[in-house]
Motif scaffolding. Structure first.
Motif, PDB file in Angstrom:
ATOM      1  N   GLY A  28      22.993  -5.782  12.007  1.00 56.19           N
ATOM      2  CA  GLY A  28      23.185  -4.429  11.489  1.00 56.19           C
ATOM      3  C   GLY A  28      23.903  -4.401  10.148  1.00 56.19           C
ATOM      4  O   GLY A  28      24.257  -3.335   9.642  1.00 56.19           O
ATOM      5  N   THR A  29      24.152  -5.594   9.578  1.00 56.05           N
ATOM      6  CA  THR A  29      24.753  -5.669   8.236  1.00 56.05           C
ATOM      7  C   THR A  29      23.697  -6.002   7.186  1.00 56.05           C
ATOM      8  O   THR A  29      24.036  -6.213   6.026  1.00 56.05           O
ATOM      9  CB  THR A  29      25.866  -6.745   8.171  1.00 56.05           C
ATOM     10  N   LEU A  30      22.440  -6.073   7.633  1.00 55.71           N
ATOM     11  CA  LEU A  30      21.346  -6.428   6.710  1.00 55.71           C
ATOM     12  C   LEU A  30      21.104  -5.276   5.736  1.00 55.71           C
ATOM     13  O   LEU A  30      20.483  -4.268   6.091  1.00 55.71           O
ATOM     14  CB  LEU A  30      20.081  -6.737   7.516  1.00 55.71           C
ATOM     15  N   GLU A  31      21.607  -5.430   4.533  1.00 57.33           N
ATOM     16  CA  GLU A  31      21.424  -4.392   3.516  1.00 57.33           C
ATOM     17  C   GLU A  31      19.976  -4.436   3.005  1.00 57.33           C
ATOM     18  O   GLU A  31      19.365  -5.516   2.955  1.00 57.33           O
ATOM     19  CB  GLU A  31      22.395  -4.615   2.347  1.00 57.33           C
ATOM     20  N   PRO A  32      19.412  -3.306   2.611  1.00 52.64           N
ATOM     21  CA  PRO A  32      18.016  -3.284   2.137  1.00 52.64           C
ATOM     22  C   PRO A  32      17.721  -4.317   1.044  1.00 52.64           C
ATOM     23  O   PRO A  32      16.672  -4.952   1.053  1.00 52.64           O
ATOM     24  CB  PRO A  32      17.852  -1.854   1.622  1.00 52.64           C
ATOM     25  N   GLU A  33      18.676  -4.511   0.126  1.00 50.15           N
ATOM     26  CA  GLU A  33      18.430  -5.467  -0.968  1.00 50.15           C
ATOM     27  C   GLU A  33      18.268  -6.885  -0.423  1.00 50.15           C
ATOM     28  O   GLU A  33      17.399  -7.644  -0.858  1.00 50.15           O
ATOM     29  CB  GLU A  33      19.587  -5.436  -1.994  1.00 50.15           C
ATOM     30  N   LEU A  34      19.121  -7.254   0.546  1.00 59.18           N
ATOM     31  CA  LEU A  34      19.014  -8.591   1.149  1.00 59.18           C
ATOM     32  C   LEU A  34      17.732  -8.691   1.977  1.00 59.18           C
ATOM     33  O   LEU A  34      17.059  -9.725   1.971  1.00 59.18           O
ATOM     34  CB  LEU A  34      20.261  -8.905   2.003  1.00 59.18           C
ATOM     35  N   ALA A  35      17.370  -7.612   2.672  1.00 53.90           N
ATOM     36  CA  ALA A  35      16.120  -7.616   3.446  1.00 53.90           C
ATOM     37  C   ALA A  35      14.940  -7.919   2.519  1.00 53.90           C
ATOM     38  O   ALA A  35      14.070  -8.736   2.851  1.00 53.90           O
ATOM     39  CB  ALA A  35      15.925  -6.271   4.148  1.00 53.90           C
ATOM     40  N   GLY A  43       7.940 -14.922   2.498  1.00 55.53           N
ATOM     41  CA  GLY A  43       6.542 -14.494   2.400  1.00 55.53           C
ATOM     42  C   GLY A  43       6.166 -13.420   3.406  1.00 55.53           C
ATOM     43  O   GLY A  43       5.066 -13.418   3.955  1.00 55.53           O
ATOM     44  N   ILE A  44       7.116 -12.501   3.642  1.00 57.00           N
ATOM     45  CA  ILE A  44       6.859 -11.427   4.610  1.00 57.00           C
ATOM     46  C   ILE A  44       6.676 -10.104   3.865  1.00 57.00           C
ATOM     47  O   ILE A  44       7.444  -9.803   2.939  1.00 57.00           O
ATOM     48  CB  ILE A  44       8.049 -11.324   5.598  1.00 57.00           C
ATOM     49  N   ASP A  45       5.675  -9.339   4.275  1.00 60.90           N
ATOM     50  CA  ASP A  45       5.447  -8.015   3.667  1.00 60.90           C
ATOM     51  C   ASP A  45       6.244  -6.968   4.426  1.00 60.90           C
ATOM     52  O   ASP A  45       6.101  -6.855   5.640  1.00 60.90           O
ATOM     53  CB  ASP A  45       3.963  -7.641   3.760  1.00 60.90           C
ATOM     54  N   LEU A  46       7.053  -6.199   3.704  1.00 63.32           N
ATOM     55  CA  LEU A  46       7.759  -5.081   4.341  1.00 63.32           C
ATOM     56  C   LEU A  46       6.959  -3.806   4.078  1.00 63.32           C
ATOM     57  O   LEU A  46       6.389  -3.657   2.996  1.00 63.32           O
ATOM     58  CB  LEU A  46       9.175  -4.938   3.753  1.00 63.32           C
ATOM     59  N   PRO A  47       6.937  -2.899   5.045  1.00 63.74           N
ATOM     60  CA  PRO A  47       6.152  -1.674   4.839  1.00 63.74           C
ATOM     61  C   PRO A  47       6.875  -0.637   3.975  1.00 63.74           C
ATOM     62  O   PRO A  47       6.763   0.564   4.213  1.00 63.74           O
ATOM     63  CB  PRO A  47       5.936  -1.161   6.273  1.00 63.74           C
ATOM     64  N   TYR A  48       7.645  -1.104   3.002  1.00 63.16           N
ATOM     65  CA  TYR A  48       8.357  -0.215   2.070  1.00 63.16           C
ATOM     66  C   TYR A  48       8.210  -0.829   0.694  1.00 63.16           C
ATOM     67  O   TYR A  48       8.222  -2.059   0.545  1.00 63.16           O
ATOM     68  CB  TYR A  48       9.850  -0.118   2.435  1.00 63.16           C
ATOM     69  N   THR A  50      10.309  -0.396  -1.995  1.00 64.69           N
ATOM     70  CA  THR A  50      11.576  -0.746  -2.643  1.00 64.69           C
ATOM     71  C   THR A  50      12.724  -0.624  -1.638  1.00 64.69           C
ATOM     72  O   THR A  50      12.591   0.066  -0.605  1.00 64.69           O
ATOM     73  CB  THR A  50      11.897   0.242  -3.793  1.00 64.69           C
ATOM     74  N   PRO A  51      13.876  -1.248  -1.942  1.00 67.89           N
ATOM     75  CA  PRO A  51      15.053  -1.063  -1.082  1.00 67.89           C
ATOM     76  C   PRO A  51      15.420   0.417  -0.928  1.00 67.89           C
ATOM     77  O   PRO A  51      15.823   0.845   0.151  1.00 67.89           O
ATOM     78  CB  PRO A  51      16.156  -1.836  -1.808  1.00 67.89           C
ATOM     79  N   GLU A  52      15.238   1.191  -1.986  1.00 71.50           N
ATOM     80  CA  GLU A  52      15.578   2.624  -1.919  1.00 71.50           C
ATOM     81  C   GLU A  52      14.679   3.334  -0.910  1.00 71.50           C
ATOM     82  O   GLU A  52      15.128   4.195  -0.150  1.00 71.50           O
ATOM     83  CB  GLU A  52      15.428   3.296  -3.288  1.00 71.50           C
ATOM     84  N   GLU A  53      13.396   2.963  -0.930  1.00 72.27           N
ATOM     85  CA  GLU A  53      12.466   3.589   0.013  1.00 72.27           C
ATOM     86  C   GLU A  53      12.834   3.218   1.450  1.00 72.27           C
ATOM     87  O   GLU A  53      12.789   4.057   2.355  1.00 72.27           O
ATOM     88  CB  GLU A  53      11.033   3.138  -0.309  1.00 72.27           C
ATOM     89  N   LEU A  54      13.237   1.957   1.648  1.00 71.71           N
ATOM     90  CA  LEU A  54      13.683   1.527   2.981  1.00 71.71           C
ATOM     91  C   LEU A  54      14.920   2.332   3.401  1.00 71.71           C
ATOM     92  O   LEU A  54      14.992   2.855   4.516  1.00 71.71           O
ATOM     93  CB  LEU A  54      13.990   0.016   2.962  1.00 71.71           C
TER      94      LEU A  54
END
Ligand code: ADE
Ligand code: ZN
Length: 343
Positions: A28-35, A43-48, A50-54
């Motif tokens: 629960g400390t995983l910040e969007p930027e680190l994610a 090599g993983i695609d996130l469904p967002y 940008t970090p801001e969108e996440l």
């Protein structure tokens, strides 16, 4: 020279109170930027995009809606280095918030279910924890937390898989979707953990009823209750928690974001203190809930008018309720006593 304007009474910025954090999920400390950085590395695609969108997806209606996103994002954690980077980022932030000791939950089943070995998780986390005292002045403990919406057999298997690493683990805990998964389901698992010499804690009374708190105490034998705010619905239970001085690791920002409490201004923490409960304040999943532990302390002061003395009592309780050895506990209590006015 600084051009920042400060009111005269605010002339000397205060450092945060020294404190322990006892309820913190490392995932629960995983910040969007680190994610995003880890997703790219692996090599993983996130469904967002940008970090801001996440970050803008962090609008939760209850515990489950949060857990859905929390588990989805664990996919970016793959290697020992990923877990080390996650823990190191937390420890650096925690130190800046006055944390001097942290007892850190991790959810091995959230990773093993994706094919990540429990050894990868524990070796990665401990590689950051091992240098934390030296680098950040933060002593640490690790709490292996079982997912209560999985079976007791799965939990027992997880405990067996952790056998080679038990010297790195101080306690077991119980988290994830609470309602419909009472502590009773894990009686045998906790008996086994106790036999192995581990300390025992459990989430109870977050969304679930006060009876889950009683079960966690009587059937699991826990020493601390995580959250526990619904104890206030049962007068006899409150009297027992006060008499036995069972610590409650309360997480105010979390309670508001997961809609267990409507607004911070209405949080029952002052009532809990007034009742004589051994309350501590913690951040739970700070990346998702709008702040780290000192942010929670400050929020309580601003929203509820908690006094310096009350904030000091909360910090004192955090050391009292920890699993620290007596020497380190005494050292940190002395540091708290020597600390100047609260900031
Ligand atoms: N896992 C991470 N955060 C949690 C919470 N607040 N309650 C239950 N399980 C969790
Ligand atoms: Zn929690």
């Amino acid at each position: 020279m600084s051009t920042t304007h400060r009111a005269p009474h605010d002339a000397a910025p205060h450092t945060p109170l020294p404190k322990a954090e006892l309820h913190l999920h490392i995932e629960g400390t995983l910040e969007p930027e680190l994610a995003f950085a880890l997703a790219e590395r692996n090599g993983i695609d996130l469904p967002y995009a940008t970090p801001e969108e996440l970050r803008s997806a962090y609008a939760f209606s209850d515990l489950q809606s949060f857990l859905d996103l929390y588990y989805r994002l664990t996919a970016v954690l793959q290697t020992e280095q990923d877990f080390a980077d996650l823990a190191e980022a937390y420890l650096e932030r925690a130190a800046a918030q006055g944390v001097r000791h942290a007892e850190i939950f991790f959810d091995p089943q959230a990773h093993t279910a994706r094919g990540v070995d429990i050894g990868t998780v524990i070796r990665g986390l401990t590689s950051a924890l091992d240098t934390s005292r030296e680098r950040h002045g933060v002593s640490t403990g690790l709490i292996l937390s079982f997912l209560r919406d999985l079976s007791a057999e799965d939990a027992l298997r997880t405990l067996a898989d952790a056998a080679p690493y038990l010297d790195r683990i101080s306690a077991v805990g119980l988290d994830s979707a609470e309602v419909g998964h009472p502590p009773a389901k894990f009686t045998e698992v906790y008996a086994e953990a106790k036999r192995l010499g581990l300390r025992l804690v459990a989430h109870a009374g977050e969304e679930g009823p006060p009876s889950y708190i009683t079960e966690a105490l009587d059937l699991l034998g826990v020493e601390r209750i995580d959250h526990g705010i619904r104890c206030l619905e049962d007068e006899a239970l409150v009297a027992r928690l006060v008499a036995e001085q069972i610590p409650l690791t309360v997480c105010p920002f979390s309670n508001v974001r997961l809609r267990c409490v409507d607004r911070l201004e209405e949080h029952p923490l002052p009532a809990m203190l007034a009742a004589g409960l051994l309350v501590t304040v913690n951040s739970d999943d700070p990346s998702y809930f709008g702040g780290y532990v000192e942010d929670n302390y400050r929020g309580l002061r601003t929203a509820l008018g908690l006094t310096d003395d009350q904030l000091r009592l909360l910090a004192r309780n955090s050391f009292k309720a920890s699993f620290l050895d007596e020497d380190r506990r005494a050292e940190l209590l002395a540091e708290l006593d020597a600390h100047g006015p609260t900031g």
